[in-house]
Scaffold this active site. Structure first.
Site, short mmCIF file in Angstrom:
data_model
loop_
_atom_site.label_atom_id
_atom_site.label_comp_id
_atom_site.label_asym_id
_atom_site.label_seq_id
_atom_site.Cartn_x
_atom_site.Cartn_y
_atom_site.Cartn_z
CG MET A 1 -1.40 1.32 1.58
SD MET A 1 -2.85 1.42 2.95
CE MET A 1 -2.78 0.01 3.91
N PRO A 2 0.89 2.41 -0.94
CG PRO A 2 1.56 2.11 -3.02
CD PRO A 2 0.45 1.84 -2.26
CE1 TYR A 3 0.23 9.01 4.31
CE2 TYR A 3 2.05 9.07 4.01
CZ TYR A 3 0.94 9.60 4.96
OH TYR A 3 0.29 11.08 5.54
#
Length: 72
Positions: A1-3
């Site tokens: 999950m990229p932030y």
């Protein structure tokens, strides 16, 4: 999950209000698309946060941004 956390000054936009809602939406869309294109990340799990910081809260090379710019 990229932030992804994008930080911008509030100096842009009308009367120093920072980026418009449309500009923020374009940033969110563009960054999400880039992560999908380059890394194959799912847009459904990509989080983008835009923080607007007063110009006085930024510094470069040990100087407040306005002082740094005056030297350039």
């Amino acid at each position: 999950m990229p932030y992804v956390n994008i930080k911008v000054t509030k100096e842009g936009g009308p009367e120093g209000t920072g980026p418009s809602d449309d500009e923020k939406a374009r940033l969110i869309s563009g960054v999400t698309q880039l992560l999908q294109d380059v890394l194959g990340k799912s847009p459904a799990t990509t989080i983008v946060v835009i923080d607007e910081v007063a110009l006085g809260g930024w510094g470069i090379a040990g100087l407040p941004v306005e002082d740094y710019r005056a030297q350039q």
